[in-house]
Structures are given as C-alpha cells and as structure tokens.
Design an enzyme around this catalytic site. Sequence first.
Site, short mmCIF file in Angstrom:
data_model
loop_
_atom_site.label_atom_id
_atom_site.label_comp_id
_atom_site.label_asym_id
_atom_site.label_seq_id
_atom_site.Cartn_x
_atom_site.Cartn_y
_atom_site.Cartn_z
N TYR A 118 65.18 73.43 18.97
CA TYR A 118 64.98 74.68 19.74
C TYR A 118 65.57 74.57 21.13
CZ TYR A 118 60.91 71.79 20.77
OH TYR A 118 60.10 70.72 21.08
N LYS A 119 66.07 73.40 21.51
CA LYS A 119 66.68 73.24 22.83
C LYS A 119 68.16 73.62 22.73
CE LYS A 119 63.02 70.08 24.18
NZ LYS A 119 62.49 68.71 24.06
N ARG A 174 64.17 72.17 37.15
CA ARG A 174 65.19 71.78 36.17
C ARG A 174 66.11 72.94 35.85
NH1 ARG A 174 62.93 69.29 30.64
NH2 ARG A 174 62.15 71.40 30.48
N PHE A 206 59.49 61.26 26.81
CA PHE A 206 58.64 62.44 26.79
C PHE A 206 57.25 62.01 26.31
CE2 PHE A 206 57.14 66.51 25.09
CZ PHE A 206 57.57 67.38 26.06
N ASP A 241 65.69 59.22 20.24
CA ASP A 241 65.27 60.62 20.29
C ASP A 241 66.40 61.39 20.96
OD1 ASP A 241 64.16 63.10 20.88
OD2 ASP A 241 62.13 62.27 20.95
C1 LIG Z 1 61.07 68.52 23.67
C2 LIG Z 1 60.70 67.12 23.31
C3 LIG Z 1 59.65 66.86 22.39
C4 LIG Z 1 58.79 67.96 21.84
O1 LIG Z 1 58.20 67.60 20.61
P1 LIG Z 1 57.64 68.73 19.63
O2 LIG Z 1 56.94 68.03 18.57
O3 LIG Z 1 58.83 69.53 19.18
O4 LIG Z 1 56.73 69.61 20.44
C5 LIG Z 1 59.42 65.54 22.04
N1 LIG Z 1 60.15 64.53 22.55
C6 LIG Z 1 61.15 64.76 23.44
C7 LIG Z 1 61.94 63.60 23.96
C8 LIG Z 1 61.43 66.05 23.84
O5 LIG Z 1 62.38 66.27 24.75
#
Ligand SMILES: *Cc1c(COP(=O)(O)O)cnc(C)c1O
Length: 397
Positions: free
Chosen positions: A209-210, A356, A113, A184
């Site tokens: 939050y996911k 998705r 990400f 992660d």
């Molecule tokens: C959703 C997601 C994030 C989001 O990071 P935030 O700091 O919560 O906005 C970061 N890394 C990955 C791999 C994600 O899927």
Amino acid sequence: MTDFTATRALFRLPENVVYLDGNSLGAMPVAAAERARAVIEQEWGGELIRAWNSADWITLPARVGDRIARLIGAPAGSVTTGDTLTVKVFQAVAAAVALRPDRRVVLSDSGNFPTDLYVTDALLKALRRGLELKVVAPEHVADAIDDSVAAMLLTEVDYRTGRLHDMAALTARAHDAGALAIWDLAHSAGALPVDVTAADADFAVGCTYKYLNGGPGAPAFIYVAPRHADVAQPILAGWMGHAAPFAFDLDYRPAPGVERMRVGTPPILALSVLDAALDAFDGVDMADVRAASIALSEQFIAQVEARCPALTLASPRDSHARGSQVSFRHPQGYAVMQALIDRGVIGDFRAPDILRFGFTPLYIGRDDVAKAVDVLADILDRGSWNAPRFHARAAVT
Ligand SMILES: *Cc1c(COP(=O)(O)O)cnc(C)c1O
C-alpha cells in the site's frame, strides 16, 4: 526512458493537493477503481462462487506475486501475496530460525519498524527454545553479526529517516557467519531498484500500500529464496498453503515452493485492486524511478535548507544512502505538518519530531516539489502552524 507524464495520467489525485505521502499510502490508480467495480459487479455479482475457477481467483496470489517479483529481482514463482506485512514477517522469522536450529539470536536494528520487532519478540518467546531478539543501532549491525545469529531481520529503508542499508553487503556478512538474511522491503518495493537474487537474500517481505499503490490495507508479499522454498517450515499451516487444499486431508502437507506461505482464503477484492495498481509499473524502469526520485529529493532538500532555517535534515545527505523519502526535524513537527496538510501539502509526522515527505516520480514532479516548499516556507515564516487547532493530535499521525 520511462515516460513520467504518461504514468502521472494513470493516477487520480484531488485538485489542489501536493501529495508527498506515497511512502505511507500510495495514490489511487484510476485502473484500481475500475477493477474494483468490475470484480465486485461482474465476477462476484455475476459469477458468484464460480469465479474461483472462471476468473481464476485461486491463483491470484501467485499471479500478483509474479508481478511484484519482477520489481524486486525475484524469479517467477518465488513470491506469494496475502495477509499483512506483520504476518509475513512472523512467517519469515519462524521459517528462518527453524533452518538454523542450533542458533539463538535474531538480530535487528533500532531503525526497524516497531511491528517487525514486536511480532519477532513475541514469536521467539512463544517458541520457548531460548531464542532472543537482539536490537542494535543501525550502524552497528555488521559488527553484531556472529555465530550466535540464526537470522538477521532488517528493513532496507528506515521509515523515519529514509536511511538505506547496503542489502548485498550485509547479506554477505550474515552468510559468512552462517546466518540467514530476511529483508523487509516495505519502503523499497516500487521505490528503488531491488534485486533480492543479486543480494542473495534468503527471505524478503513487504507491504503493497506504500510505493506499490495497492490501496489501504492491501495484501503483503513474501519471497522465499528458491533454495529454501521446499524446506521452509510454514508456521501458519493453513489450508491454502496445503499441497492439496481441496483434498481436505486431516493432516497438513505443505505445498511445494512459496505457495506454502499462503495461509487462508485470499482477499480477492484487495488483490484485484493491487493487480490493477501494478499496471502503473508496466514499462517503467526502476533505474529511471530512482534517478527521478533522487532529483526530486535533492531539489526539496536544497530549497528547504535555503528557505526554512527552522528545519533540520534528519535524512542522510548522500542521496545514495537514502531511500525515496526525505525527513526534517522541527520541535513542533506535528503542528507544522497539520498546517501543511491544511494548505493541501500532504506529508506525515512520526514522533517525536519528524516531518516525512515521500517522493514518488510516477505521480509527483518538480512543480509539486516547488509548490510544497513555497507553502512550507510560508507557514514557518508566518508561524501560522502555531494555531491551537494544529496541535490537537488525531489518532493517526
Ligand atoms: C509499513 C510497515 C509495516 C506495516 O505492517 P502492516 O502489517 O502492513 O501493518 C511493517 N514493517 C515496516 C518496515 C513498514 O514500513
């Protein structure tokens, strides 16, 4: 066996909505709304500042951390919560490179990400030690691990395609080369069985939050393997990670263990909501969640491929190589997704052409999948996605 009829009753979803975006923002557990009201009215409103002790707000980051620990195979006392995932990635990478001072490279992949890559790159530059972020294709990670690598930073499940890395094998490979492994778990925690202990991960981070349904902007978590927890250097040396915050010393002394990864005052409202949301996982066996998620995903892929020839599968076909989402490509994917959402089937879109769909057995069943495919096939058959209003891009896709 997990009772998914019972878990579904724990969530409140709007009528006439099929919610296939729990991989981006989990649905709302009824208990979360009730807890928010109680914390605001009784604890904050009634107890005021006394609640730091009387409601034990001060230990909430660790108590919620312990509940997440159970879902990711971590021992009690090895996970803390707070801040956002971006911040937790920053802390984990900083601690890892400090543990390998003679090495120059942090290795990641192009399926990561973007925020993980941005914050790592910025951190390595700011450290001014000649450290470098190296990004390779996901299938080339194993071959790119050599003795220049201080740490490997990977997201287990690719947010676009759902491709799943082999956490244990890649971690073993990193360790063989003397490197550390940071995982992660943003798209893993609450979605699949995870065992950071068995995989021997050094650090793990994730958002809540996911698949953990903690609500928009819910606090993130960080795991530090017990072997590192008392030596990892907290780059964000905040007073809540101090050994004695209420001594108000002028000098920083890190707290023992993972508590040192706390930074500032914990977000009590958000942590309380997350704590209540995690009740939905009580009595849930993650192996059952995985089996149900694979069954729903397979049903979706088979029906979409049979009825929607305009869509191309972007996820691995082998269910064991996928997380809990399925992605399809369409050249006008954005408009197709807007048309779907307009009909109550909620997924999301990731540039340039990915639709998705997340599968969350705690509140999604076979009927939902069948209904989603009916609507998707209808939109594509009629070309109704091609209305101008479905092409106007919103800020959040
Ligand atoms: C959703 C997601 C994030 C989001 O990071 P935030 O700091 O919560 O906005 C970061 N890394 C990955 C791999 C994600 O899927």
